[in-house]
Design a protein around this motif. Structure first.
Motif, PDB file in Angstrom:
ATOM      1  N   GLU A 137     -60.490  -1.545 -32.765  1.00 53.40           N
ATOM      2  CA  GLU A 137     -59.631  -2.822 -34.094  1.00 53.40           C
ATOM      3  C   GLU A 137     -59.883  -2.489 -34.755  1.00 53.40           C
ATOM      4  OE1 GLU A 137     -59.975  -5.863 -29.831  1.00 53.40           O
ATOM      5  OE2 GLU A 137     -61.066  -5.697 -31.750  1.00 53.40           O
ATOM      6  N   ALA A 138     -58.349  -3.660 -35.837  1.00 49.55           N
ATOM      7  CA  ALA A 138     -59.204  -3.199 -37.733  1.00 49.55           C
ATOM      8  C   ALA A 138     -58.407  -4.980 -38.037  1.00 49.55           C
ATOM      9  CB  ALA A 138     -57.631  -2.401 -37.698  1.00 49.55           C
ATOM     10  N   THR A 139     -58.598  -5.574 -38.971  1.00 52.47           N
ATOM     11  CA  THR A 139     -57.799  -6.093 -39.588  1.00 52.47           C
ATOM     12  C   THR A 139     -56.782  -5.470 -39.603  1.00 52.47           C
ATOM     13  OG1 THR A 139     -60.054  -6.653 -41.213  1.00 52.47           O
ATOM     14  CG2 THR A 139     -57.808  -7.695 -41.656  1.00 52.47           C
ATOM     15  N   ALA A 140     -55.628  -7.088 -39.249  1.00 51.64           N
ATOM     16  CA  ALA A 140     -54.214  -7.655 -38.900  1.00 51.64           C
ATOM     17  C   ALA A 140     -53.731  -7.848 -40.183  1.00 51.64           C
ATOM     18  CB  ALA A 140     -54.037  -8.103 -37.893  1.00 51.64           C
ATOM     19  N   LEU A 141     -53.661  -7.469 -41.082  1.00 48.31           N
ATOM     20  CA  LEU A 141     -52.761  -7.496 -42.225  1.00 48.31           C
ATOM     21  C   LEU A 141     -51.371  -8.510 -42.171  1.00 48.31           C
ATOM     22  CD1 LEU A 141     -53.893  -5.622 -44.785  1.00 48.31           C
ATOM     23  CD2 LEU A 141     -55.036  -7.689 -44.748  1.00 48.31           C
ATOM     24  N   PRO A 142     -50.932  -8.947 -42.680  1.00 44.80           N
ATOM     25  CA  PRO A 142     -49.739  -9.992 -42.461  1.00 44.80           C
ATOM     26  C   PRO A 142     -48.582  -8.854 -43.208  1.00 44.80           C
ATOM     27  CG  PRO A 142     -51.098 -11.768 -44.076  1.00 44.80           C
ATOM     28  CD  PRO A 142     -51.690 -10.329 -43.613  1.00 44.80           C
ATOM     29  N   ALA A 143     -47.432  -8.887 -42.432  1.00 43.50           N
ATOM     30  CA  ALA A 143     -46.106  -8.133 -42.686  1.00 43.50           C
ATOM     31  C   ALA A 143     -46.025  -7.948 -44.103  1.00 43.50           C
ATOM     32  CB  ALA A 143     -45.426  -8.805 -42.333  1.00 43.50           C
ATOM     33  N   SER A 144     -45.766  -7.079 -44.730  1.00 42.65           N
ATOM     34  CA  SER A 144     -46.050  -6.520 -46.150  1.00 42.65           C
ATOM     35  C   SER A 144     -44.179  -7.577 -46.420  1.00 42.65           C
ATOM     36  CB  SER A 144     -45.155  -4.904 -45.918  1.00 42.65           C
ATOM     37  OG  SER A 144     -46.035  -4.202 -45.464  1.00 42.65           O
ATOM     38  N   LEU A 145     -43.731  -8.403 -45.965  1.00 40.51           N
ATOM     39  CA  LEU A 145     -42.564  -9.467 -46.601  1.00 40.51           C
ATOM     40  C   LEU A 145     -43.107 -10.023 -46.880  1.00 40.51           C
ATOM     41  CD1 LEU A 145     -39.590  -8.909 -43.905  1.00 40.51           C
ATOM     42  CD2 LEU A 145     -39.486  -8.300 -46.844  1.00 40.51           C
TER      43      LEU A 145
END
Length: 768
Positions: A137-145
């Protein structure tokens, strides 16, 4: 990646320097004891000198090895039956030494050159479907938008550092990040990976993200170079555009991101541009990238984007990524026959090693098993969500939720379980803390590739922040039942989700599975309805007049549920601004119908029937997004730059300065009762042209506080390309300028005279 490419079935040769020619001659000899001394390990030397010394010590085979990427995983390792659609390059075991990812190039152990371990990225360290690395697993960043919606370049740098640090700790030294394609098509399945429709905003936000990744000794790409603006037919379509328009739009975004981030690698796109494939395009790769931008890194292909060997090398390609028809397999024979110069091979090897040295990937070898501060990284992800979620509508001050709202019903969108962690495709992150999928209407490999939801529940977060309220949940499967619950509530909050996917564009701008009807039914029962939208693109809102508030949450990432709850309750005031125009209908777009679109081919990664080659003209030219709306006079649903807060701001004493440079000075005052953030946007129109965003200031103000700010125009946005003169010029004369809240909301206007000049600075303060 480009895993998409895996899952689917004229300039002269660039001459190497005498130094590289000498290196090639030496490479033909057997390794010597002197080479083992590794003079390239001297960190006092420049990356170029270190690369020269390393290439000089390499054999031809070792140099060629650097130029040929293999898939970093093999599906045979899963031990399960594979469908016939899986191509040959994936019907194998994971290569020895590979970590299980998009790409792998074995290292040269005797010279201390580590393997190239390439992972997909953009929203975090990707792990498509969780099948590449089981349990990783990894840190899910918000969408680039969402990141672009922050208009915060410092936060973009921090987000990049999160990706770089986690990649390094997992053993990866190359991230296939840095998506900067402009959003010409608001139904594009990969817009969530990009930063919107404006070249300045996209270039600066993605450039800082790239720089942040590389701060952690990990190479970042910039992609997909260029005009990969739709997923429909992306392997075969030909995007036709006039040179000046291309330079003033998509290429300008790449130019700015390149100057700001200095990416170690450029990934060329699948599609053609004006009749030539991007990965064998001498104008793009040699003329512009190398000669004009002085780019020193290497060019890798997208996965499956190579159509030749000699032509691609002559055009400037350095590295072939995995594909079934491996053209570079014949490279050694071509060198031995004299078809390809040995110097050319050494040049590409030099470029690759130079980038690895430049970011410290050779001096600081990434090793799987490093420490990761999950809490700190999740906090960055939450900040991106808090600053990037956009309040589109707030009629009557419905938000923040009043203390008197004691009975609240939350409806739909899996809000009881979590939020979308991103769109489908190669950028897919498996978020820390677990995940689930929405497999409705999917089976087989399609279900395996279904978009992922992270376990950050808006319902639970809202209940934690409002323990005084009775907060109930309904899954929204029965609109009549949901409407009845809403009718008896003080406030109804409806969540709607729309996952976009790599390999296919959306058929329309509506929400799937009847969610628009659900919102309309709930709002019809209770006008105090809030719509929270999780999407990777603009959407239609046929119910807009019925709801009291709309929160555009994009894909809100690792702590998206917590961020949404904080914004709904007013613990944090919204500050996001739209990086894309929301059209009122597709008829307002330059292409109401997506060229080549076939709804029967909407399968993950385009795993349908082959698409016949086709081309189309980009008649909007450089007037992308909000500039197209200005040119046509069409009124959008929501304009570029739009975003509301829980306070109000006054613009006063706007003054504009011209002559040699353009700037605007304005006094901003927070006239409300809450702290808040304003994004003052400066637009300018050269004589006879549409307005362009040329600068902005993100200003945080306490209630009653005033601050005078100056916004300076980026000189690159004031210039126009003159094809006849083959150069940039800034026309002299009167420029129409304004500063304001959005592209359609000026607060101060003026006509400012600027001097003509042909000496346009192509880098500015802050560029690396």
């Amino acid at each position: 990646m480009k895993l998409m490419g895996i899952l689917l079935a004229s300039t002269v040769l660039v001459s190497a320097s005498p130094v590289l020619a000498q290196a090639t001659a030496r490479a033909s000899a057997q390794p010597t004891q002197a080479a083992a001394a590794r003079p390239w390990a001297n960190t006092a030397l420049s990356p170029d000198e270190r690369a020269r010394l390393a290439v000089a010590a390499m054999t031809l085979d070792e140099q060629i090895q650097l130029l040929r990427t293999q898939s970093g995983f093999g599906l045979l390792s899963l031990g399960v039956p594979l469908p016939a659609s899986i191509p040959e390059n994936m019907r194998k075991e994971t290569p020895p030494g590979a970590l299980g990812s998009a790409g792998y190039v074995a290292g040269v152990d005797r010279l201390g050159i580590p393997a190239q371990q390439m992972s997909d990225a953009s929203l975090g360290v990707a792990n498509l479907g969780g099948i590449l690395r089981r349990g990783d697993e990894a840190t899910a960043l918000p969408a680039s938008l969402a990141l672009a919606s922050t208009f915060n370049t410092e936060l973009a740098r921090e987000a990049g550092r999160v990706v770089g640090a986690e990649a390094f700790a997992k053993g990866f030294n190359i991230q296939l990040a840095g998506g900067v394609n402009l959003a010409r098509e608001p139904r594009n399945g990969r817009n969530f990976e990009y930063a919107g429709e404006d070249p300045l905003l996209s270039g600066l936000i993605i450039g800082e993200t790239i720089a942040g990744i590389q701060d952690k000794h990990v190479v970042s790409t910039i992609k997909h170079y260029a005009l990969n603006n739709q997923e429909t037919g992306r392997f075969v379509h030909d995007a036709r555009i006039e040179e000046g328009a291309l330079r003033e739009s998509d290429l300008l975004a790449f130019e700015i991101a390149n100057a700001r981030g200095r990416p170690g690698s450029v990934m060329c796109a699948y599609n053609k541009i004006n009749g030539v494939y991007a990965c064998e395009h001498p104008f793009l790769l040699n003329d512009v990238l190398r000669n004009e931008w002085s780019y020193a890194g290497w060019v890798m292909s997208d996965w499956g984007a190579v159509h030749s060997m000699k032509t691609a090398l002559e055009a400037g390609l350095d590295q072939e990524s995995p594909q079934d028809e491996n053209y570079f397999a014949g490279l050694k024979a071509a060198v031995e026959s004299g078809e390809i110069s040995a110097d050319r091979v050494a040049l590409s090897a030099h470029r690759i090693l130079r980038s690895l040295f430049a970011v410290g990937a050779i001096d600081n070898v990434a090793v799987k098993g490093g420490a990761i501060d999950q809490a700190a990284n999740a906090a960055v992800a939450e900040q991106v969500a808090l600053q990037g979620i956009v309040l589109l509508k707030n009629e009557g001050g419905l938000l923040p939720l009043a203390a008197t709202a004691k009975k609240i019903v939350v409806i739909g969108g899996f809000a009881d379980r979590g939020v979308l962690a991103g769109g489908g495709g190669s950028s897919q992150v498996m978020p820390y803390g677990g995940s689930f999928r929405d497999g409705r209407g999917r089976e087989g490999i399609s279900a395996l590739l279904a978009p992922v939801y992270g376990l950050s529940s808006p319902l639970k977060a809202l209940q934690a922040l409002r323990p005084d309220a009775d907060i109930q949940f309904d899954d929204g499967s029965d609109p009549a039942r949901a409407a009845a619950l809403a009718r008896a509530a003080d406030v109804a909050i409806v969540f709607a989700t729309r996952p976009e996917e790599e390999g296919m564009d959306a058929e329309n701008l509506l929400f799937p599975f009847g969610q628009d009807d659900l919102i309309a039914a709930v709002a019809g029962a209770n006008p105090r309805t809030v719509a929270v939208l999780e999407s990777g693109n603009p959407t239609a809102m046929p119910w807009l007049s019925k709801v009291g508030a709309v929160l555009q949450a994009w894909y809100p990432g690792q702590r998206g549920g917590e961020a949404i709850a904080k914004l709904l309750t007013g613990e944090v005031s919204p500050s996001g601004r739209l990086p894309m125009t929301f059209p009122a209908s597709v008829e307002q777009l330059p292409r109401p119908e997506i060229p080549g679109f076939d709804p029967t081919q909407r399968t993950p990664f385009g795993l349908g029937k082959p698409v016949a080659p086709f081309g189309f003209d980009m008649q909007e030219g450089s007037d992308v997004g909000y500039r197209w709306f200005e040119r046509t006079g069409a009124k959008p649903l929501f304009a570029f730059g739009h975003g509301l807060t829980y306070t109000s701001f006054r613009y006063a004493n706007a003054r504009f300065n011209g002559g040699a440079d353009l700037s605007a000075t304005v006094t901003l005052t927070n006239t409300g009762a809450r702290a808040g953030t304003e994004v003052a946007q400066l637009y300018a129109a050269p004589p006879g042209r549409t307005h362009r965003l040329v600068g902005w200031a993100r200003v945080e103000l306490q209630p009653g506080e005033s601050r005078t700010v100056t916004v300076s125009a980026d000189p690159r946005l004031l210039a126009s390309w003159y094809t006849a003169a083959s150069g940039w010029r800034r026309a002299g004369g009167e420029y129409q300028v304004y500063i304001g809240r959005a592209a359609d909301a000026p607060e101060g206007r003026a006509n400012v005279r600027l001097n003509a000049t042909s000496q346009i600075a192509r880098t500015v303060a802050g560029d690396q």
